[in-house]
Design a protein around this motif. Structure first.
Motif, PDB file in Angstrom:
ATOM      1  N   PHE A  31       0.827  -1.208   0.000  1.00 10.65           N
ATOM      2  CA  PHE A  31       0.000   0.000   0.000  1.00 10.65           C
ATOM      3  C   PHE A  31       0.861   1.258   0.000  1.00 10.65           C
ATOM      4  N   SER A  32       1.948   1.255   0.770  1.00 13.40           N
ATOM      5  CA  SER A  32       2.777   2.455   0.870  1.00 13.40           C
ATOM      6  C   SER A  32       3.556   2.747  -0.409  1.00 13.40           C
ATOM      7  N   ARG A  33       3.648   1.791  -1.306  1.00 11.97           N
ATOM      8  CA  ARG A  33       4.334   2.018  -2.580  1.00 11.97           C
ATOM      9  C   ARG A  33       3.369   2.321  -3.715  1.00 11.97           C
ATOM     10  N   ALA A  34       2.082   2.303  -3.449  1.00  7.91           N
ATOM     11  CA  ALA A  34       1.092   2.546  -4.492  1.00  7.91           C
ATOM     12  C   ALA A  34       1.096   4.023  -4.893  1.00  7.91           C
ATOM     13  N   SER A  35       0.708   4.299  -6.113  1.00  4.77           N
ATOM     14  CA  SER A  35       0.756   5.670  -6.633  1.00  4.77           C
ATOM     15  C   SER A  35      -0.212   6.594  -5.899  1.00  4.77           C
ATOM     16  N   TYR A  36      -1.391   6.124  -5.519  1.00  5.30           N
ATOM     17  CA  TYR A  36      -2.345   6.978  -4.810  1.00  5.30           C
ATOM     18  C   TYR A  36      -1.826   7.349  -3.424  1.00  5.30           C
ATOM     19  N   TYR A  37      -1.019   6.508  -2.822  1.00 10.27           N
ATOM     20  CA  TYR A  37      -0.443   6.770  -1.500  1.00 10.27           C
ATOM     21  C   TYR A  37       0.673   7.803  -1.603  1.00 10.27           C
ATOM     22  N   GLU A  38       1.592   7.601  -2.540  1.00 11.85           N
ATOM     23  CA  GLU A  38       2.723   8.511  -2.695  1.00 11.85           C
ATOM     24  C   GLU A  38       2.295   9.882  -3.200  1.00 11.85           C
ATOM     25  N   PRO A  43       1.638  16.969  -1.085  1.00 10.59           N
ATOM     26  CA  PRO A  43       1.140  18.203  -0.469  1.00 10.59           C
ATOM     27  C   PRO A  43       1.551  18.355   0.995  1.00 10.59           C
ATOM     28  N   LEU A  44       1.659  17.254   1.712  1.00  5.01           N
ATOM     29  CA  LEU A  44       2.072  17.329   3.119  1.00  5.01           C
ATOM     30  C   LEU A  44       3.504  17.835   3.232  1.00  5.01           C
ATOM     31  N   HIS A  45       4.387  17.342   2.380  1.00  5.11           N
ATOM     32  CA  HIS A  45       5.786  17.755   2.421  1.00  5.11           C
ATOM     33  C   HIS A  45       5.989  19.186   1.928  1.00  5.11           C
ATOM     34  N   SER A  46       5.065  19.707   1.149  1.00  5.26           N
ATOM     35  CA  SER A  46       5.223  21.053   0.609  1.00  5.26           C
ATOM     36  C   SER A  46       4.372  22.103   1.331  1.00  5.26           C
ATOM     37  N   HIS A  47       3.603  21.705   2.321  1.00  2.00           N
ATOM     38  CA  HIS A  47       2.733  22.638   3.042  1.00  2.00           C
ATOM     39  C   HIS A  47       3.453  23.123   4.305  1.00  2.00           C
ATOM     40  N   PRO A  48       3.837  24.412   4.356  1.00  2.00           N
ATOM     41  CA  PRO A  48       4.650  24.899   5.478  1.00  2.00           C
ATOM     42  C   PRO A  48       3.942  24.842   6.834  1.00  2.00           C
ATOM     43  N   GLU A  49       2.634  25.082   6.867  1.00  2.00           N
ATOM     44  CA  GLU A  49       1.913  25.055   8.145  1.00  2.00           C
ATOM     45  C   GLU A  49       1.861  23.645   8.726  1.00  2.00           C
ATOM     46  N   HIS A 106      -6.235  11.536  -8.800  1.00  2.00           N
ATOM     47  CA  HIS A 106      -6.417  12.962  -8.526  1.00  2.00           C
ATOM     48  C   HIS A 106      -6.890  13.117  -7.086  1.00  2.00           C
ATOM     49  N   PRO A 107      -6.045  13.685  -6.223  1.00  6.58           N
ATOM     50  CA  PRO A 107      -6.491  13.907  -4.844  1.00  6.58           C
ATOM     51  C   PRO A 107      -7.636  14.913  -4.812  1.00  6.58           C
TER      52      PRO A 107
END
Length: 117
Positions: A31-38, A43-49, A106-107
């Motif tokens: 699951f952690s290697r699936a495209s929908y997961y990655e 957005p989490l890594h690029s969201h400063p807040e 598409h998230p």
């Protein structure tokens, strides 16, 4: 020389429980290697807040497969991804969809719910 029944039962239970644990781990890893997961982790890594609230280093944990919120279908997904950082921890709730099989995900909704508010 045959094994006594007690040793045979003990050996069998160790093998079965080890096999179940390994299977559970391998499914989580898949699951952690699936495209929908990655895709939804970007957005989490690029969201400063979010990064400020969690504080680095940011740890993304495996899905809890027994959680009823997690759902994956051919056209839609709904995930509850455990995340933690130095300051806080919580869950990243994600909904994604795609138009047809084998197309890009598409998230739709991505939000972070922290345990401490």
């Amino acid at each position: 020389m045959p094994l006594p029944l007690g040793k045979w039962v003990l050996f069998s239970s160790v093998v079965v429980s080890g096999s179940c644990a390994l299977t559970y781990y391998l499914i989580q890893k898949a699951f952690s290697r699936a495209s929908y997961y990655e895709l939804v982790l970007e957005p989490l890594h690029s969201h400063p807040e979010s990064l400020e609230a969690l504080c680095t280093p940011l740890n993304i944990h495996y899905l809890h497969l027994t959680d009823k919120y997690n759902f994956v279908d051919i056209a839609s997904t709904q995930l509850k991804i455990p995340v933690s950082g130095f300051k806080s921890e919580g869950h990243l709730y994600v909904s994604s969809s795609r138009d047809a099989p084998f197309q890009r995900w598409h998230p739709q909704d991505v939000f972070l719910n922290l345990k401490d508010g």
